[in-house]
Design a protein around this motif. Structure first.
Motif, PDB file in Angstrom:
ATOM      1  N   GLU A 108      37.951  85.962  36.116  1.00 38.53           N
ATOM      2  CA  GLU A 108      36.649  85.590  35.573  1.00 38.53           C
ATOM      3  C   GLU A 108      35.719  86.803  35.449  1.00 38.53           C
ATOM      4  OE1 GLU A 108      34.555  82.233  37.208  1.00 38.53           O
ATOM      5  OE2 GLU A 108      33.547  81.939  35.276  1.00 38.53           O
ATOM      6  N   PRO A 109      35.756  87.759  36.408  1.00 42.19           N
ATOM      7  CA  PRO A 109      34.919  88.955  36.207  1.00 42.19           C
ATOM      8  C   PRO A 109      35.262  89.674  34.898  1.00 42.19           C
ATOM      9  CG  PRO A 109      35.714  88.883  38.462  1.00 42.19           C
ATOM     10  CD  PRO A 109      36.400  87.774  37.728  1.00 42.19           C
ATOM     11  N   THR A 110      36.554  89.703  34.537  1.00 46.32           N
ATOM     12  CA  THR A 110      36.951  90.344  33.273  1.00 46.32           C
ATOM     13  C   THR A 110      36.289  89.612  32.101  1.00 46.32           C
ATOM     14  OG1 THR A 110      39.115  90.577  34.331  1.00 46.32           O
ATOM     15  CG2 THR A 110      38.956  91.208  32.000  1.00 46.32           C
ATOM     16  N   ALA A 111      36.338  88.276  32.170  1.00 48.70           N
ATOM     17  CA  ALA A 111      35.765  87.469  31.090  1.00 48.70           C
ATOM     18  C   ALA A 111      34.247  87.652  31.012  1.00 48.70           C
ATOM     19  CB  ALA A 111      36.106  85.991  31.307  1.00 48.70           C
ATOM     20  N   VAL A 112      33.588  87.717  32.167  1.00 47.51           N
ATOM     21  CA  VAL A 112      32.123  87.871  32.179  1.00 47.51           C
ATOM     22  C   VAL A 112      31.742  89.241  31.625  1.00 47.51           C
ATOM     23  CG1 VAL A 112      30.094  88.055  33.691  1.00 47.51           C
ATOM     24  CG2 VAL A 112      31.777  86.242  34.074  1.00 47.51           C
ATOM     25  N   MET A 113      32.469  90.281  32.049  1.00 44.24           N
ATOM     26  CA  MET A 113      32.157  91.630  31.555  1.00 44.24           C
ATOM     27  C   MET A 113      32.433  91.719  30.058  1.00 44.24           C
ATOM     28  SD  MET A 113      33.690  93.803  34.735  1.00 44.24           S
ATOM     29  CE  MET A 113      33.052  93.593  36.400  1.00 44.24           C
ATOM     30  N   ASP A 114      33.473  91.050  29.598  1.00 39.07           N
ATOM     31  CA  ASP A 114      33.782  91.008  28.176  1.00 39.07           C
ATOM     32  C   ASP A 114      32.668  90.266  27.426  1.00 39.07           C
ATOM     33  OD1 ASP A 114      35.183  91.215  25.784  1.00 39.07           O
ATOM     34  OD2 ASP A 114      36.312  89.359  26.117  1.00 39.07           O
ATOM     35  N   GLY A 115      32.249  89.138  28.004  1.00 35.70           N
ATOM     36  CA  GLY A 115      31.244  88.294  27.354  1.00 35.70           C
ATOM     37  C   GLY A 115      29.899  88.986  27.191  1.00 35.70           C
ATOM     38  N   PHE A 116      29.455  89.693  28.238  1.00 39.61           N
ATOM     39  CA  PHE A 116      28.140  90.333  28.159  1.00 39.61           C
ATOM     40  C   PHE A 116      28.225  91.779  27.677  1.00 39.61           C
ATOM     41  CE2 PHE A 116      27.080  87.019  31.433  1.00 39.61           C
ATOM     42  CZ  PHE A 116      26.219  86.307  30.617  1.00 39.61           C
ATOM     43  N   GLY A 117      29.444  92.236  27.410  1.00 42.17           N
ATOM     44  CA  GLY A 117      29.608  93.660  27.110  1.00 42.17           C
ATOM     45  C   GLY A 117      29.596  94.009  25.633  1.00 42.17           C
ATOM     46  N   SER A 118      29.571  93.014  24.740  1.00 44.29           N
ATOM     47  CA  SER A 118      29.584  93.331  23.302  1.00 44.29           C
ATOM     48  C   SER A 118      29.020  92.144  22.527  1.00 44.29           C
ATOM     49  CB  SER A 118      31.024  93.588  22.835  1.00 44.29           C
ATOM     50  OG  SER A 118      31.769  92.380  22.939  1.00 44.29           O
ATOM     51  N   LEU A 119      28.657  92.398  21.278  1.00 44.14           N
ATOM     52  CA  LEU A 119      28.117  91.310  20.449  1.00 44.14           C
ATOM     53  C   LEU A 119      29.187  90.249  20.189  1.00 44.14           C
ATOM     54  CD1 LEU A 119      25.901  93.155  17.822  1.00 44.14           C
ATOM     55  CD2 LEU A 119      25.171  91.659  19.694  1.00 44.14           C
ATOM     56  N   SER A 120      30.440  90.695  20.003  1.00 41.96           N
ATOM     57  CA  SER A 120      31.507  89.710  19.758  1.00 41.96           C
ATOM     58  C   SER A 120      31.733  88.866  21.019  1.00 41.96           C
ATOM     59  CB  SER A 120      32.792  90.393  19.313  1.00 41.96           C
ATOM     60  OG  SER A 120      33.286  91.192  20.362  1.00 41.96           O
ATOM     61  N   GLY A 121      31.567  89.484  22.199  1.00 47.39           N
ATOM     62  CA  GLY A 121      31.696  88.728  23.444  1.00 47.39           C
ATOM     63  C   GLY A 121      30.602  87.670  23.562  1.00 47.39           C
ATOM     64  N   ILE A 122      29.370  88.067  23.226  1.00 43.34           N
ATOM     65  CA  ILE A 122      28.244  87.115  23.309  1.00 43.34           C
ATOM     66  C   ILE A 122      28.468  85.965  22.328  1.00 43.34           C
ATOM     67  CG2 ILE A 122      25.759  86.840  22.843  1.00 43.34           C
ATOM     68  CD1 ILE A 122      25.410  89.701  23.990  1.00 43.34           C
ATOM     69  N   TRP A 123      28.916  86.304  21.120  1.00 47.21           N
ATOM     70  CA  TRP A 123      29.174  85.260  20.122  1.00 47.21           C
ATOM     71  C   TRP A 123      30.289  84.318  20.614  1.00 47.21           C
ATOM     72  CZ3 TRP A 123      27.714  81.989  16.924  1.00 47.21           C
ATOM     73  CH2 TRP A 123      28.579  81.366  16.028  1.00 47.21           C
ATOM     74  N   GLY A 124      31.324  84.897  21.241  1.00 45.36           N
ATOM     75  CA  GLY A 124      32.420  84.093  21.776  1.00 45.36           C
ATOM     76  C   GLY A 124      31.917  83.115  22.842  1.00 45.36           C
ATOM     77  N   MET A 125      30.976  83.581  23.659  1.00 44.64           N
ATOM     78  CA  MET A 125      30.452  82.688  24.706  1.00 44.64           C
ATOM     79  C   MET A 125      29.615  81.559  24.112  1.00 44.64           C
ATOM     80  SD  MET A 125      29.618  84.839  28.079  1.00 44.64           S
ATOM     81  CE  MET A 125      28.229  85.695  27.429  1.00 44.64           C
ATOM     82  N   ILE A 126      28.810  81.892  23.104  1.00 46.23           N
ATOM     83  CA  ILE A 126      27.985  80.847  22.465  1.00 46.23           C
ATOM     84  C   ILE A 126      28.899  79.811  21.816  1.00 46.23           C
ATOM     85  CG2 ILE A 126      26.301  80.389  20.622  1.00 46.23           C
ATOM     86  CD1 ILE A 126      25.203  83.249  21.172  1.00 46.23           C
ATOM     87  N   ARG A 127      29.884  80.305  21.068  1.00 50.70           N
ATOM     88  CA  ARG A 127      30.816  79.390  20.382  1.00 50.70           C
ATOM     89  C   ARG A 127      31.559  78.530  21.404  1.00 50.70           C
ATOM     90  NH1 ARG A 127      34.743  82.900  17.586  1.00 50.70           N
ATOM     91  NH2 ARG A 127      35.572  82.731  19.667  1.00 50.70           N
TER      92      ARG A 127
END
Ligand code: SF4
Ligand code: SF4
Length: 365
Positions: free
Chosen positions: A305-324
């Motif tokens: 999960e830390p990998t996923a969180v760092m991925d999610g907050f680490g780039s615009l595509s990550g943020i978009w992936g989390m919203i979606r």
């Protein structure tokens, strides 16, 4: 969420390569249950009697610096100074997840004060029959649910956390999600079990292919009422839609032995300081890519999960992936078909302690 987002961003901007997100603070190993999949309560009595002092807990939290502190165990509510520990962490503005089997929750609630920093994360492994089987205690589900309802009534933040093993019925898990959301909890936390070498029942652990199949059946075609207190990208990883490597330093573990190398699950030694843990652990020897057989079938939240969180907050595509991911129902006909298939394995019987499997990753889906 905002606290974690700004924390990750700050670390990224300052170029810090390895940093913690959640401290797994284990103040004691003793428990009032003896679950078949537990790797913590098998210690000898003189170890089970030991516990961290509040001062040791505060020192570890300050040294680590993670914005979130998960307090598993053992059963933290058996620690005589747990209220002092929790209040001290709230004063330090840490977001606390106090993990409990809730056998003592209802009785102890008056000693705690509701706070946005404090969440009771109640261990509930499925519907009544499944939970009672998993924790090896008849009536365990009903007591935990009483505790949850009372905590919600008193204005506490409450989530449930479930660990799923081989033989889990995805239809039952989906019904369980309906049940817990109706209790008024904020969200559900879930993870596949890790094959602890000390766990009494070694037959219940899932390989990675079966984890993906199970979680695809459970998490596709979601109901809008279900809320998950987890990164949507981690859930996609469990469903087989993302490939992640482990980030063991993202959830470092501190307990009566010190800082545990390399993660909450494995015990390859201890260090006295968090700095020493970060600097001297051979991180390349862990995670699936390392070929370490102890990591081969692991998809557990504390590593991934830390990998996923760092991925999610680490780039615009990550943020978009989390919203979606937050708003998607993940419609999937194949996953619906999986729900109609007969279960390949029934719940397994309990077995004696055995040596861990050293088989490499299960690959067939
Ligand atoms: S409640 Fe948690 S700590 Fe206690 S035996 Fe079960 S898994 Fe282990
Ligand atoms: S893969 Fe699992 S067992 Fe291995 S280091 Fe990561 S979290 Fe620990």
């Amino acid at each position: 969420m905002w606290t974690v987002a700004t924390y990750v961003l700050k670390k990224k901007l300052t170029g810090q390569k390895r940093y913690p997100l959640v401290l797994m603070l284990e103040p004691l190993f003793r428990c009032n249950l003896a679950c078949a999949g537990c790797g913590k309560v098998q210690y000898p009595p003189h170890i089970l009697k030991k516990q961290l002092t509040p001062e040791e807990c505060f020192a570890a939290v300050e040294e680590c610096g993670a914005p979130m502190v998960s307090i598993p165990g053992g059963e933290p509510l058996l620690h005589p100074q747990i209220v002092e520990i929790v209040n001290g962490l709230i004063a330090r503005k840490k977001y606390i997840y106090l993990c409990t089997n809730a056998l003592e929750l209802k009785r102890r609630l008056p000693e705690f004060t509701p706070s946005k920093y404090l969440t009771f994360s109640v261990h509930l492994d499925g519907e009544r029959e499944h939970h009672d089987f998993s924790v090896c205690r008849e009536g365990g589900y009903d007591i935990a649910v009483e505790g949850i309802k009372e905590a919600v009534r008193r204005g506490f933040r409450v989530t449930t956390n479930a660990t799923f093993f081989d033989g889990t019925d995805p239809n039952s898990v989906r019904t369980f999600f309906d049940e817990v959301m109706a209790m008024g909890v904020e969200g559900i936390v879930l993870s596949p079990g890790y094959s602890y070498e000390m766990a009494p029942d070694q037959n219940r652990f899932l390989g990675r292919a079966r984890v993906r199949r199970l979680f695809r059946a459970i998490l596709s075609n979601r109901k809008p009422t279900w809320k998950f207190n987890m990164s949507p990208l981690f859930l996609e990883f469990l469903m087989g839609d993302r490939k992640y490597e482990c980030t063991p330093w993202g959830s470092p573990a501190y307990n009566i032995f010190g800082w545990q190398r390399p993660c909450y699950l494995l015990q390859d030694g201890y260090t006295e300081t968090f700095k020493e843990l970060l600097e001297t652990t051979k991180w390349e020897e862990y995670g699936v890519a390392s070929g370490n057989p102890k990591c081969a079938n692991c998809m557990v939240s504390c590593g991934y999960e830390p990998t996923a969180v760092m991925d999610g907050f680490g780039s615009l595509s990550g943020i978009w992936g989390m919203i979606r991911g937050t708003f998607s129902s993940y419609r999937d006909q194949h996953a619906l078909n999986l729900l109609n298939e007969p279960m390949p394995h029934g719940p397994s019987a309990l077995v004696q302690i055995a040596r861990p499997s050293t088989a490499l990753e299960e690959t067939n889906a």
